[in-house]
Design a protein around this motif. Sequence first.
Motif, PDB file in Angstrom:
ATOM      1  N   SER A 184       9.710 -11.276   4.643  1.00  0.00           N
ATOM      2  CA  SER A 184      10.893 -10.146   4.788  1.00  0.00           C
ATOM      3  C   SER A 184      10.137  -8.877   4.352  1.00  0.00           C
ATOM      4  N   THR A 185       9.361  -8.794   3.356  1.00  0.00           N
ATOM      5  CA  THR A 185       8.832  -7.870   2.910  1.00  0.00           C
ATOM      6  C   THR A 185       8.002  -7.033   3.768  1.00  0.00           C
ATOM      7  N   LYS A 186       7.257  -7.833   4.613  1.00  0.00           N
ATOM      8  CA  LYS A 186       6.255  -7.238   5.494  1.00  0.00           C
ATOM      9  C   LYS A 186       7.160  -6.849   6.780  1.00  0.00           C
ATOM     10  N   VAL A 187       8.313  -7.657   7.076  1.00  0.00           N
ATOM     11  CA  VAL A 187       8.999  -7.236   8.054  1.00  0.00           C
ATOM     12  C   VAL A 187       9.681  -5.818   7.766  1.00  0.00           C
ATOM     13  N   GLU A 188      10.280  -5.301   6.411  1.00  0.00           N
ATOM     14  CA  GLU A 188      10.677  -4.237   6.018  1.00  0.00           C
ATOM     15  C   GLU A 188       9.666  -3.105   6.240  1.00  0.00           C
ATOM     16  N   ARG A 189       8.364  -3.307   5.688  1.00  0.00           N
ATOM     17  CA  ARG A 189       7.548  -2.431   5.834  1.00  0.00           C
ATOM     18  C   ARG A 189       7.082  -2.026   7.192  1.00  0.00           C
ATOM     19  N   PHE A 190       6.853  -3.193   8.180  1.00  0.00           N
ATOM     20  CA  PHE A 190       6.599  -2.921   9.674  1.00  0.00           C
ATOM     21  C   PHE A 190       7.619  -2.035  10.224  1.00  0.00           C
ATOM     22  N   PHE A 191       8.625  -2.052  10.037  1.00  0.00           N
ATOM     23  CA  PHE A 191       9.877  -1.416  10.840  1.00  0.00           C
ATOM     24  C   PHE A 191      10.251   0.169   9.984  1.00  0.00           C
ATOM     25  N   ASN A 192       9.408   0.383   9.098  1.00  0.00           N
ATOM     26  CA  ASN A 192       9.510   1.568   8.463  1.00  0.00           C
ATOM     27  C   ASN A 192       8.786   2.782   9.307  1.00  0.00           C
ATOM     28  N   GLU A 193       9.477   3.329  10.213  1.00  0.00           N
ATOM     29  CA  GLU A 193       8.708   4.519  10.934  1.00  0.00           C
ATOM     30  C   GLU A 193       8.345   5.497  10.081  1.00  0.00           C
ATOM     31  N   ASP A 222      -0.864   4.677  13.702  1.00  0.00           N
ATOM     32  CA  ASP A 222      -0.986   3.378  12.852  1.00  0.00           C
ATOM     33  C   ASP A 222      -0.700   2.115  13.783  1.00  0.00           C
ATOM     34  N   TYR A 223       0.533   2.209  14.339  1.00  0.00           N
ATOM     35  CA  TYR A 223       0.941   0.755  15.235  1.00  0.00           C
ATOM     36  C   TYR A 223      -0.191   0.535  16.237  1.00  0.00           C
ATOM     37  N   ARG A 224      -0.740   1.648  16.810  1.00  0.00           N
ATOM     38  CA  ARG A 224      -1.849   1.187  17.862  1.00  0.00           C
ATOM     39  C   ARG A 224      -3.212   0.765  17.224  1.00  0.00           C
ATOM     40  N   SER A 225      -3.497   1.182  16.328  1.00  0.00           N
ATOM     41  CA  SER A 225      -4.770   1.099  15.676  1.00  0.00           C
ATOM     42  C   SER A 225      -4.776  -0.241  14.708  1.00  0.00           C
ATOM     43  N   LYS A 226      -3.476  -0.676  14.152  1.00  0.00           N
ATOM     44  CA  LYS A 226      -3.659  -1.507  13.203  1.00  0.00           C
ATOM     45  C   LYS A 226      -2.749  -3.036  13.755  1.00  0.00           C
ATOM     46  N   ALA A 227      -1.913  -2.838  14.964  1.00  0.00           N
ATOM     47  CA  ALA A 227      -1.341  -4.010  15.334  1.00  0.00           C
ATOM     48  C   ALA A 227      -1.693  -3.961  16.751  1.00  0.00           C
ATOM     49  N   PHE A 255       6.943   5.080   7.344  1.00  0.00           N
ATOM     50  CA  PHE A 255       5.720   4.816   6.870  1.00  0.00           C
ATOM     51  C   PHE A 255       4.491   4.865   7.815  1.00  0.00           C
ATOM     52  N   PHE A 256       4.769   4.098   9.079  1.00  0.00           N
ATOM     53  CA  PHE A 256       3.878   4.308  10.011  1.00  0.00           C
ATOM     54  C   PHE A 256       4.364   5.118  10.994  1.00  0.00           C
ATOM     55  N   ASP A 257       2.980   5.619  11.628  1.00  0.00           N
ATOM     56  CA  ASP A 257       3.088   6.700  12.751  1.00  0.00           C
ATOM     57  C   ASP A 257       2.671   5.904  14.105  1.00  0.00           C
ATOM     58  N   THR A 258       2.893   6.608  15.070  1.00  0.00           N
ATOM     59  CA  THR A 258       2.439   6.044  16.281  1.00  0.00           C
ATOM     60  C   THR A 258       1.164   5.453  16.449  1.00  0.00           C
ATOM     61  N   THR A 291       0.824  -1.200  -0.018  1.00  0.00           N
ATOM     62  CA  THR A 291       0.089   0.139   0.206  1.00  0.00           C
ATOM     63  C   THR A 291       0.845   1.243   0.002  1.00  0.00           C
ATOM     64  N   ASP A 292       0.510   2.216  -0.788  1.00  0.00           N
ATOM     65  CA  ASP A 292       1.139   3.470  -0.849  1.00  0.00           C
ATOM     66  C   ASP A 292       0.762   4.383   0.376  1.00  0.00           C
ATOM     67  N   PRO A 293       1.814   5.316   0.698  1.00  0.00           N
ATOM     68  CA  PRO A 293       1.293   6.245   1.706  1.00  0.00           C
ATOM     69  C   PRO A 293      -0.075   7.044   1.799  1.00  0.00           C
ATOM     70  N   ALA A 294      -0.385   7.170   0.400  1.00  0.00           N
ATOM     71  CA  ALA A 294      -1.673   7.857   0.162  1.00  0.00           C
ATOM     72  C   ALA A 294      -2.776   7.255   0.619  1.00  0.00           C
ATOM     73  N   HIS A 295      -2.606   5.963   0.535  1.00  0.00           N
ATOM     74  CA  HIS A 295      -3.835   4.843   0.792  1.00  0.00           C
ATOM     75  C   HIS A 295      -3.457   4.144   2.029  1.00  0.00           C
ATOM     76  N   LYS A 296      -2.842   4.557   3.049  1.00  0.00           N
ATOM     77  CA  LYS A 296      -2.499   3.745   4.339  1.00  0.00           C
ATOM     78  C   LYS A 296      -3.674   3.689   4.889  1.00  0.00           C
ATOM     79  N   ASP A 297      -4.771   4.166   4.989  1.00  0.00           N
ATOM     80  CA  ASP A 297      -6.075   3.822   5.676  1.00  0.00           C
ATOM     81  C   ASP A 297      -6.545   2.781   5.162  1.00  0.00           C
ATOM     82  N   ASP A 298      -6.286   2.192   3.905  1.00  0.00           N
ATOM     83  CA  ASP A 298      -6.864   0.979   3.340  1.00  0.00           C
ATOM     84  C   ASP A 298      -6.075  -0.320   4.394  1.00  0.00           C
ATOM     85  N   ILE A 299      -5.088  -0.083   5.151  1.00  0.00           N
ATOM     86  CA  ILE A 299      -4.557  -1.120   5.942  1.00  0.00           C
ATOM     87  C   ILE A 299      -5.611  -1.344   7.086  1.00  0.00           C
ATOM     88  N   GLN A 300      -5.998  -2.284   7.292  1.00  0.00           N
ATOM     89  CA  GLN A 300      -6.998  -2.756   8.163  1.00  0.00           C
ATOM     90  C   GLN A 300      -6.101  -3.490   9.527  1.00  0.00           C
TER      91      GLN A 300
END
Length: 347
Positions: free
Chosen positions: A97-106, A113-118, A108-111, A72-81
């Motif tokens: 590995s691709t999920k790991v790289e994206r997950f630890f990309n701070e 996002d981590y609270r509401s999606k993980a 891309f994700f802000d505080t 998902t590109d940053p403009a559509h980050k809200d589509d990630i549930q």
Amino acid sequence: MRPGADDGVMSIDFLAGFTIFMLALIVVVGMVPGLLAGLASSGIDYDAVAYRTGVILVEDPGWPVYPPWEMTDPAHKDDIQRIGLAVSKDTPNILLSTKVERFFNESFFDTEDYRSKAIFGDIPYSYNFSLNISHPDGNYELKQAGDPLPPGHGYIRRAVKIKEPGVAKIEYDQYTNSTLDDSTPRMFTIRLNFSHLLNQSIGPAYRIDPRTEPVRVNINMTGYLNPGTNATLQSVTFWKMDTTRSNPGFTPIPFSYDVKDSDLYTLTLDGSSSDLLPDIPVKTNISFVLKPAATSLFTLDQNSILDIRFIFDDSPQRTTLNGTYLYDYDSVPPPPLKPGVLEVAIW
């Protein structure tokens, strides 16, 4: 009756009534704490929250599944549930590995996002996620997201393994064609047959799926060049075939070949970055990575065949590299899963 004869009777009645009252009061007092237990405030079990979050991360691929959330590109980050790191729901504790790289990309994700999606919860929890990956050479790689750990935090640790893509290594002269004349351009093709790659008999932890992991190609040009020369790589293009159509054939995929986009692909020629229409000489090495964000644009499924074509053109031709390389389980075996430890802290 003598005066005062009722005094004794009244005292006994009063004593009996008072005794019954006290007994009832003792019973009521004993019951009150139990009646109010549901109303009393209780502390948060941070260990339980950390455990729940750890389960989501290592046992769930996240949502959406395809195209996967990590594309998902940053403009559509809200589509990630939901953020999950597992290769699939059938591979708990095996992370992609691709999920790991994206997950630890701070970036891309802000505080939130981590609270509401993980983490999920009405309370604005603080957190720290860390993943320690062991490499075959004995080195360790640490990935982290979140705040420094305070005293009294909830904590869970999960042993995991990380799935990484294989690499197509073209290093010898088996793709040499000496029958072509000097005026014929050389075409070297990397072919991906999705009906073979997406074979369901192969477990998800070892399956090659270019829709969710990058296609990596390294070509050692030194064995394919005429002595003392270099070869001009004119273009790298993509072609697709749908095998379910009548008279199927390859058709070119429209693409911005003259625009470098590291989110979609990388092409490195002798160590220098290039677009897909380089038209420059190559002496030693070609490194190409086609990323899932690009293959998701091609609409590929189990009935698709994808060709990546490298065209070399000189006058006269200076390379012998020509033919078709099958990107499959025989030529690109998946590397061993890398062990790691995921730690989740919540407070």
